[in-house]
Motif scaffolding. Sequence first.
Motif, PDB file in Angstrom:
ATOM      1  N   UNK A 167      53.210  41.281  71.677  1.00 23.95           N
ATOM      2  CA  UNK A 167      52.018  42.072  71.361  1.00 23.95           C
ATOM      3  C   UNK A 167      51.125  41.382  70.329  1.00 23.95           C
ATOM      4  N   UNK A 168      51.411  40.132  69.982  1.00 25.15           N
ATOM      5  CA  UNK A 168      50.669  39.421  68.946  1.00 25.15           C
ATOM      6  C   UNK A 168      49.259  39.010  69.325  1.00 25.15           C
ATOM      7  N   UNK A 169      48.908  39.130  70.576  1.00 30.82           N
ATOM      8  CA  UNK A 169      47.558  38.769  71.025  1.00 30.82           C
ATOM      9  C   UNK A 169      46.747  40.014  71.365  1.00 30.82           C
ATOM     10  N   UNK A 170      47.221  41.164  70.934  1.00 31.98           N
ATOM     11  CA  UNK A 170      46.535  42.430  71.175  1.00 31.98           C
ATOM     12  C   UNK A 170      46.100  42.995  69.820  1.00 31.98           C
ATOM     13  N   UNK A 171      44.796  43.037  69.554  1.00 35.42           N
ATOM     14  CA  UNK A 171      44.317  43.446  68.223  1.00 35.42           C
ATOM     15  C   UNK A 171      44.612  44.904  67.871  1.00 35.42           C
ATOM     16  N   UNK A 172      45.113  45.680  68.796  1.00 31.08           N
ATOM     17  CA  UNK A 172      45.536  47.045  68.452  1.00 31.08           C
ATOM     18  C   UNK A 172      46.823  47.001  67.632  1.00 31.08           C
ATOM     19  N   UNK A 194      46.765  41.484  63.865  1.00 32.00           N
ATOM     20  CA  UNK A 194      45.491  40.814  63.591  1.00 32.00           C
ATOM     21  C   UNK A 194      45.759  39.514  62.850  1.00 32.00           C
ATOM     22  N   UNK A 195      44.994  38.485  63.220  1.00 33.59           N
ATOM     23  CA  UNK A 195      45.077  37.193  62.527  1.00 33.59           C
ATOM     24  C   UNK A 195      44.211  37.255  61.287  1.00 33.59           C
ATOM     25  N   UNK A 196      44.749  36.799  60.148  1.00 34.31           N
ATOM     26  CA  UNK A 196      43.992  36.833  58.894  1.00 34.31           C
ATOM     27  C   UNK A 196      44.113  35.484  58.192  1.00 34.31           C
ATOM     28  N   UNK A 197      43.093  35.143  57.426  1.00 34.03           N
ATOM     29  CA  UNK A 197      43.148  33.952  56.570  1.00 34.03           C
ATOM     30  C   UNK A 197      43.913  34.321  55.306  1.00 34.03           C
ATOM     31  N   UNK A 198      44.766  33.419  54.861  1.00 37.87           N
ATOM     32  CA  UNK A 198      45.532  33.655  53.642  1.00 37.87           C
ATOM     33  C   UNK A 198      44.768  33.055  52.475  1.00 37.87           C
ATOM     34  N   UNK A 203      53.348  29.502  45.414  1.00 36.46           N
ATOM     35  CA  UNK A 203      53.861  28.319  46.104  1.00 36.46           C
ATOM     36  C   UNK A 203      54.553  28.680  47.414  1.00 36.46           C
ATOM     37  N   UNK A 204      54.917  29.954  47.599  1.00 39.08           N
ATOM     38  CA  UNK A 204      55.488  30.364  48.877  1.00 39.08           C
ATOM     39  C   UNK A 204      54.518  30.134  50.028  1.00 39.08           C
ATOM     40  N   UNK A 205      53.222  30.211  49.742  1.00 40.33           N
ATOM     41  CA  UNK A 205      52.215  30.072  50.801  1.00 40.33           C
ATOM     42  C   UNK A 205      51.739  28.643  51.002  1.00 40.33           C
ATOM     43  N   UNK A 206      52.206  27.724  50.205  1.00 38.10           N
ATOM     44  CA  UNK A 206      51.761  26.334  50.328  1.00 38.10           C
ATOM     45  C   UNK A 206      51.985  25.854  51.756  1.00 38.10           C
ATOM     46  N   UNK A 207      50.929  25.408  52.399  1.00 37.00           N
ATOM     47  CA  UNK A 207      51.007  24.924  53.768  1.00 37.00           C
ATOM     48  C   UNK A 207      50.728  25.973  54.819  1.00 37.00           C
ATOM     49  N   UNK A 208      50.602  27.223  54.430  1.00 30.24           N
ATOM     50  CA  UNK A 208      50.265  28.298  55.367  1.00 30.24           C
ATOM     51  C   UNK A 208      48.833  28.751  55.114  1.00 30.24           C
ATOM     52  N   UNK A 209      47.987  28.591  56.101  1.00 33.13           N
ATOM     53  CA  UNK A 209      46.574  28.939  55.946  1.00 33.13           C
ATOM     54  C   UNK A 209      46.213  30.256  56.615  1.00 33.13           C
ATOM     55  N   UNK A 210      47.048  30.710  57.518  1.00 34.55           N
ATOM     56  CA  UNK A 210      46.735  31.891  58.306  1.00 34.55           C
ATOM     57  C   UNK A 210      47.982  32.753  58.423  1.00 34.55           C
ATOM     58  N   UNK A 211      47.786  34.057  58.550  1.00 41.79           N
ATOM     59  CA  UNK A 211      48.888  34.980  58.732  1.00 41.79           C
ATOM     60  C   UNK A 211      48.587  35.930  59.873  1.00 41.79           C
ATOM     61  N   UNK A 212      49.601  36.663  60.257  1.00 47.99           N
ATOM     62  CA  UNK A 212      49.435  37.689  61.273  1.00 47.99           C
ATOM     63  C   UNK A 212      49.848  39.012  60.646  1.00 47.99           C
ATOM     64  N   UNK A 213      48.925  39.975  60.669  1.00 48.34           N
ATOM     65  CA  UNK A 213      49.167  41.267  60.047  1.00 48.34           C
ATOM     66  C   UNK A 213      49.551  42.281  61.117  1.00 48.34           C
ATOM     67  N   UNK A 214      50.726  42.875  60.948  1.00 47.17           N
ATOM     68  CA  UNK A 214      51.193  43.906  61.853  1.00 47.17           C
ATOM     69  C   UNK A 214      50.497  45.216  61.500  1.00 47.17           C
TER      70      UNK A 214
END
Length: 190
Positions: free
Chosen positions: A41-46, A49-53, A59-70
């Motif tokens: 269901x990750x490609x269904x915006x209902x 949603x893809x978000x910019x981090x 430092x946990x986010x180092x190297x991660x530019x984008x997230x997926x919000x449930x």
Amino acid sequence: MDNENSRGYSNPHWKPDGSLVKDQDSSGLIKIPVRALNIIWGNDPRYWQWIKLTEENTKLLAGFEEGSMLLQVNWIEITGKLPIIPSMAASTPKAYEIFYIVKFRVDAFGWHSVPVEFKVRVNGEEKVKSVMLQLYREKQEEWQEIPGGDFAVPRDTVGTVEFGMFEIESDWWKGGMVLAGIVIKPKLVD
């Protein structure tokens, strides 16, 4: 919803882009961004949603530019696959731990009722662990590493490591979680 749209149809499930997996660094760390994972269901915006981090200060986010919000879903299935690379299967057996980099928003819901299963499979041999995520949910708006299992790579092994996060048994709706990706770390041996 850009996954597979270029072919004239849309799939409600996000299919992974394996080219995004970061190579193992000098410390043995492997980072797998969220777009390199399969999300039902990750490609269904209902539902997701893809978000910019934007939290550069952790430092946990180092190297991660984008997230997926449930937003909401009652079927969580997030999976990934990684080929066993030569440095993982060196002359001495090595052990690794998998961590899911997540945060729970203030409005997160549904994490108190049933455990989430984390599965790890190396060349067909599977380990499963169940975790109640409510304690993690109580730390709102804070990035956390949720342990998703461990595995050993026997000497000179070839094949794949498969891993996943599942809650598919209940009809309980869940939401308010943000997934940045997965980190695989060499396991510290006591």
